[in-house]
Design an enzyme around this catalytic site. Sequence first.
Site, PDB file in Angstrom:
ATOM      1  N   HIS A 266       0.823  -1.230   0.000  1.00  0.00           N
ATOM      2  CA  HIS A 266       0.000   0.000   0.000  1.00  0.00           C
ATOM      3  C   HIS A 266       0.846   1.265   0.000  1.00  0.00           C
ATOM      4  CE1 HIS A 266       0.324   0.037   4.550  1.00  0.00           C
ATOM      5  NE2 HIS A 266       0.378   1.344   4.306  1.00  0.00           N
TER       6      HIS A 266
ATOM      7  N   ASP B 116      -0.395  -7.462   1.835  1.00  0.00           N
ATOM      8  CA  ASP B 116       0.123  -6.092   1.710  1.00  0.00           C
ATOM      9  C   ASP B 116       1.653  -6.116   1.733  1.00  0.00           C
ATOM     10  OD1 ASP B 116       0.362  -3.360   1.666  1.00  0.00           O
ATOM     11  OD2 ASP B 116      -0.141  -3.082   3.803  1.00  0.00           O
TER      12      ASP B 116
ATOM     13  N   SER C 133       4.471   2.364   7.970  1.00  0.00           N
ATOM     14  CA  SER C 133       4.107   1.285   7.039  1.00  0.00           C
ATOM     15  C   SER C 133       5.291   0.789   6.237  1.00  0.00           C
ATOM     16  CB  SER C 133       3.035   1.756   6.066  1.00  0.00           C
ATOM     17  OG  SER C 133       1.785   1.576   6.665  1.00  0.00           O
TER      18      SER C 133
HETATM   19  N1  ARG Z   1      -1.176   2.345   7.255  1.00  0.00           N
HETATM   20  C1  ARG Z   1      -0.218   3.075   8.124  1.00  0.00           C
HETATM   21  C2  ARG Z   1       0.867   3.733   7.231  1.00  0.00           C
HETATM   22  O1  ARG Z   1       0.613   3.988   6.033  1.00  0.00           O
HETATM   23  C3  ARG Z   1       0.384   2.239   9.138  1.00  0.00           C
HETATM   24  C4  ARG Z   1      -0.610   1.876  10.187  1.00  0.00           C
HETATM   25  C5  ARG Z   1      -0.087   1.165  11.284  1.00  0.00           C
HETATM   26  N2  ARG Z   1      -0.984   1.396  12.380  1.00  0.00           N
HETATM   27  C6  ARG Z   1      -0.992   0.749  13.515  1.00  0.00           C
HETATM   28  N3  ARG Z   1      -1.837   1.130  14.392  1.00  0.00           N
HETATM   29  N4  ARG Z   1      -0.170  -0.182  13.758  1.00  0.00           N
HETATM   30  O2  ARG Z   1       1.878   4.143   7.720  1.00  0.00           O
END
Ligand code: ARG
Length: 699
Positions: free
Chosen positions: A490, A552, A646
């Site tokens: 992503h 992902d 992420s």
């Molecule tokens: N989707 C988030 C990003 O683009 C990361 C999320 C991780 N969140 C969590 N609560 N562990 O960085």
Amino acid sequence: MRWLLLCHALCLSLLKASAHTVELNNMFGQIQSPGYPDSYPSDSEVTWNITVPEGFRIKLYFMHFNLESSYLCEYDYVKVETEEQVLATFCGRETTDTEQTPGQEVVFSPGSFMSITFRSDFSNEERFTGFDAHYMAVDVDECTEREDEELSCDHYCHNYIGGYYCSCRFGYLLHTDNRTCRVECSDNLFTQRTGVITSPDFPNPYPKSSECFYTIELEEGFMVSLQFEDIFDIEDHPEVSCPYDYIKIKAGPKVLGPFCGERAPEPINTQSHSVQILFRSDNSGENRGWRLSYRATGNECPEPEPPVHGKIEPQQTTYSFKDQVLISCDTGYKVLKDNVEMDTFQIECLKDGTWSNRIPTCKIADCGAPAELKHGLITFSTRNNLTTYKSEIQYSCQQPYYKMLHNITGIYTCSAQGVWMNEVLGRSQPTCLPVCGVPKFSRKLMARIFNGHPAQKGTTPWIAMLSYPNEQPFCGGSLLGSSWIVTAAHCLHQSLDPDYPALHDSDLLRPSDFKIIMGKHWRRRSDGNEQHLRVKRVFLHPLYDPNTFENDVALVELLESAVLSDFVMPICLPQGPPQEGDVVVVSGWGKQFLQRFPETLMEIEIPIVDHRTCQEAYAPLKRKVTRDMICAGEKEGGKDACAGDSGGPMVTLDKERGHWYLVGTVSWGEDCGKKDRYGVYSYIYHNKDWIQRVTRMRD
Ligand code: ARG
């Protein structure tokens, strides 16, 4: 009696007048004395000439015989004869004079002609009834009865009524004389340098009526010599020179012979490379023939001297035209001819008695400078950095960042063939692989990205920062090998239109849209250990779902490899699943409390959470936690990854193997650090096969 004498002159003429000849050509017939069965007249003479066809003879016998008897059959008689000889003379009476009458005697003519003469003298003392005889043609068995050697069959004879014919043993042909058996021997070519030639059937008598040709044909430069040996026996004549059978030899312009008799010609040196031999036999004679051996020789070449460390084969006392020798070298040495290395070299003795080439030398096999090893180095075990036969080198990998694949010795020896050889890998080079998961700086595990603590510099050397060209970081990643980054899928596309949440190629980041920074510690500041690397290609997991975040995970191939150092080192791939409760370390430059970004890399230590527990935690939110995801965090919350983390690494220490490995990459979560919520990570072990396939990395 006086009257009788008077009559003598007169009667002689009468007698002459009464003499006559009968010609008979039938196959059979009857002949009888004149007047038979009455008494025959005096002074009569009749001759019957019987002729039967060639191949028959005449059989004659008497059924009745009654003639005047006289001493030696002087008065009356029946005489049976051929043109040359008298076969029988008969007279007398069957009953009393048995010694001169034919009785049961049967007369045969030797040939196809028989003449029978009946004669009576002027006076007959009594009445004699004469004779009754029969003749017939009977077959001549030429095969058994022939005395004439000149006409008998050479091999086989077959009689039939009225004639005979000849045939030959297997391999022979009947000559046009229909009697002798010849052989076909006009086409014999000899091209070998030595050989033996004999008359057909030697040492048995040679066939008759034959013309044999033998050709010895060698390359120009050879000279053929001939030597007769063993028996020599060719039909001869005491006065005329070899009129019947003979052998003639033609060599170039010279013609030798004809030879015949029982004394073989002396050895012949023809001085020619092409020799024709003619052997002729006529239709008679039984002679045993001849046998000769020939040898072709050429000019001699000087004895070749073997090179130092080499040998010459075959070893001969002399070498002559067309002889070839092979020069080879001892083990570990190579034949060197005109600066070209080879295994063997062949030279040939030429027409003029010189060798076709000079004898090459033997040079010790040289493996040459060993090929350089990427991320490795070479040490010479032999003095003066020798690269010749039996020299030894050792490859090793750049310590401590690289190690040799298969844990081999790296020792290579220069083989006799002139190639560097390893006992395991043979002639292929070793490979230096990056060492993974053993940082030079080990972290002090302090308790305390969200609610975490700053990482110590160099303890997470595998972490990669994904940054836009304007130095704006947007995701994390981990180094695999020296030219691959694992991150979250992503991270590599724009956020999707909520109305049309399908991923299009145009949504993807292109390689030039971002870069990879290794050796990073500070978020916005840079230090001397950083490496900015360009991207070559991007691979999203084929089953990645941007709506559910299933699978992902993505791989980024670097345009240039990272240089491994104390601050840049790859992470290992998992050998198995982690245990529930295992403590993992998550690192990143993502958001902290109060939506603030940290100054340096931050890390947290949290436990792996049971999959069911995690699924249940997210069930009320209608978010699915699938098999390709793994959760971590504490029930009461607090420590968690957050926006910006992420793609970053979640690692743990494999205590058995003594290295850190990648458990997951930061993927998603509901908010950050909330109670009863966990961080959800893309589960690396689940997609390890895909990663290894794409990166072509092995365990
Ligand atoms: N989707 C988030 C990003 O683009 C990361 C999320 C991780 N969140 C969590 N609560 N562990 O960085």
